[in-house]
Design a protein around this motif. Sequence first.
Motif, short mmCIF file in Angstrom:
data_model
loop_
_atom_site.label_atom_id
_atom_site.label_comp_id
_atom_site.label_asym_id
_atom_site.label_seq_id
_atom_site.Cartn_x
_atom_site.Cartn_y
_atom_site.Cartn_z
N TYR A 1 0.78 -1.12 -0.06
CA TYR A 1 -0.19 0.03 0.06
C TYR A 1 0.92 1.35 -0.03
O TYR A 1 0.63 2.26 -0.65
CB TYR A 1 -0.78 0.01 1.19
CG TYR A 1 -1.63 1.51 1.52
CD1 TYR A 1 -2.85 1.59 0.64
CD2 TYR A 1 -0.96 2.48 2.46
CE1 TYR A 1 -3.38 2.91 0.98
CE2 TYR A 1 -1.94 3.37 2.68
CZ TYR A 1 -2.82 3.73 1.74
OH TYR A 1 -3.80 4.91 2.08
N ASP A 2 2.02 1.23 0.67
CA ASP A 2 2.72 2.46 0.72
C ASP A 2 3.61 2.55 -0.38
O ASP A 2 3.64 3.87 -0.90
CB ASP A 2 3.82 2.31 2.09
CG ASP A 2 3.22 2.25 3.37
OD1 ASP A 2 2.25 2.77 3.60
OD2 ASP A 2 4.11 1.62 4.21
N TYR B 1 -3.08 12.60 -3.13
CA TYR B 1 -3.83 11.26 -2.86
C TYR B 1 -3.58 10.89 -1.17
O TYR B 1 -2.43 10.92 -0.88
CB TYR B 1 -3.20 10.06 -3.56
CG TYR B 1 -3.86 9.02 -3.22
CD1 TYR B 1 -5.27 8.78 -3.73
CD2 TYR B 1 -3.01 7.58 -2.97
CE1 TYR B 1 -5.75 7.48 -3.25
CE2 TYR B 1 -3.99 6.37 -2.60
CZ TYR B 1 -5.08 6.35 -2.79
OH TYR B 1 -5.72 5.14 -2.53
N GLY C 1 -5.49 8.34 0.09
CA GLY C 1 -5.88 6.93 0.38
C GLY C 1 -7.35 7.10 0.57
O GLY C 1 -8.06 5.99 0.47
N SER D 1 -4.36 0.42 3.80
CA SER D 1 -3.25 0.40 4.94
C SER D 1 -3.90 -0.29 6.27
O SER D 1 -4.97 -0.29 6.56
CB SER D 1 -2.97 2.00 5.17
OG SER D 1 -2.05 2.21 6.22
N PHE E 1 0.91 4.21 -2.75
CA PHE E 1 0.44 5.47 -2.24
C PHE E 1 1.53 6.55 -2.62
O PHE E 1 1.09 7.54 -3.56
CB PHE E 1 0.42 5.55 -0.69
CG PHE E 1 0.23 6.56 -0.22
CD1 PHE E 1 -1.27 6.95 0.25
CD2 PHE E 1 0.84 7.69 0.26
CE1 PHE E 1 -1.64 8.18 0.76
CE2 PHE E 1 0.63 9.13 0.75
CZ PHE E 1 -0.72 9.29 1.01
N ASN F 1 1.24 9.75 -5.85
CA ASN F 1 1.58 11.04 -5.50
C ASN F 1 2.78 11.64 -6.32
O ASN F 1 2.72 12.65 -6.72
CB ASN F 1 1.80 11.20 -4.26
CG ASN F 1 0.42 11.27 -3.06
OD1 ASN F 1 -0.56 11.92 -3.70
ND2 ASN F 1 0.52 10.38 -2.21
#
Length: 526
Positions: free
Chosen positions: A139-140, A159, A161, A316, A143, A147
């Motif tokens: 997820y990180d 973004y 989330g 997350s 993410f 961006n």
Amino acid sequence: MQFEYNGLNIKISRTSNPNINYLYYSDEEETAFIDLREYKGKLNTIFARDIDLLKDLRNFTEEELTYRSFTMFNFLGEKRQGAIHDFFDKCSDVKYSVKLAPILNFIFNKHLERIYELQKELNSLLSEVRELETATARYDFIFAQINKNLQKLGTGIWYSGKNAEDIKIKLNEIKNMNDFVLSKKDKNIADLEVMYSNISEQIKIYENRISDSKQIEKDTQNRKLLLEKLNSLLGENSDFDYLVSPLQKLISELDSTISFSKFLIGDSTINELKKQRDQVKLEIKRNDSRFKLFSMEEKAKAIIIIEDYLSADVKSYEEELKLKKKRIKEIREELRVLQNSDDNKKIEELSKFITDLYQSAKDISSVVDDDFNQEGFKIQYLKKGNILQPTIIKTELDENEIEGKKTVNYYIGSMARHTLIQLCGYFGFLKILIDENKYPIIPMLVIDHLSKPFDHTNSKAIGRVISKAYESIGKDNLQLFMFDDEEYETLDLKPDHSENLVTEFKTGFNPFYIPQKIDDRINEDK
């Protein structure tokens, strides 16, 4: 060597080559040789009565423990004869001494069931955390990629989330070449960097203030303790009343100073400053793209990447991870306390057994008789340090000149006493390990030249202690091998087998010695 254990009759052979070994049942033909690792593994399987119990032992101690680890309970050699502190002979070797503490914790622990439950929960949580960390790392990554590519488009949107739909609308506007207004930045890079520098400086000043406050609090506490002590001394004498009042006032002022220091240290301002600094740092990073030019092809690729990552079904798990890690920390702390919690009743029973063994030689040994003439003589086992500590009861005067009895350590310098106590300690542990029947223990004790520190009149104490130990442990449950210069009658022993290892052709025990035939010796002489 041929031995019988748990109804199994087994033959083992070693050679001068460590990797040429033999292990097979006595009714089998001699099999091919095996290497040292396989040889040790097979022996461990024989002496480990229950594999599940062995797993529990490994989980508890977090050590790979086998029958070889437990051989520290099987050998009493000359090297550390007479040691009553860390009294197992083999524990002079680091590879054994590091394993003794966790084994002792396991033997004397009274919370094994609770520990097993916690370890099971801990293992489950650790597995779940690994899975969640993998999902969160993915997820990180997504993410960050979203961006990073949003910056190339210059939309000014970020973004979070939770705003995937808003980003999709903005992307459609870009793809349809609709007019959209680029976000207007309130501050440029220079302004943001100045803000970042100022906040960092404030944090540094505040952290220094906290450090100074802690030192002031420490110094003030020390002064307060000294003044309170002086106040208590002066208060007992009315001649010093003129000093007591200023001291009480000074102590009160110090209390105020300490309270103020605690207020400073507990201030949450620094946490807010750090949050602001992180926000400014993030804003600087977002502004990097304003000073870079991207081609239409790069922007098209950015849109494709963003749409692709937005369609990924990820989320997350930070909050869930935080809760699970908190629980893992709690379990580990509880385990640490439980694993170091001793069964005092079991330790007292061991101490009594060792004392009774030693006392069995009272009528035959003057040194033992002298010890038991001391009031309340006892051998106390101390798990910390693996110590056999003789104690006696001593009459002492307290501060009010009133007589009272107190248990104190009894220090005896005789090597013979220490050696006999050490022997009793070995038998005490072997009784526990054999009776509980859950350890990979070889039921034997090998003793080398134990009579060395004993004179002729006290050497019979050895046989008396051994006979007493056999009464409790059982002769069928423990085999004893003794190598000694003295004849067994001198030690008051009646062994099942005795052999003189010193002959015309050899001066001791050599497992690889093969006697020559008489004809061969005659030919060599010629």
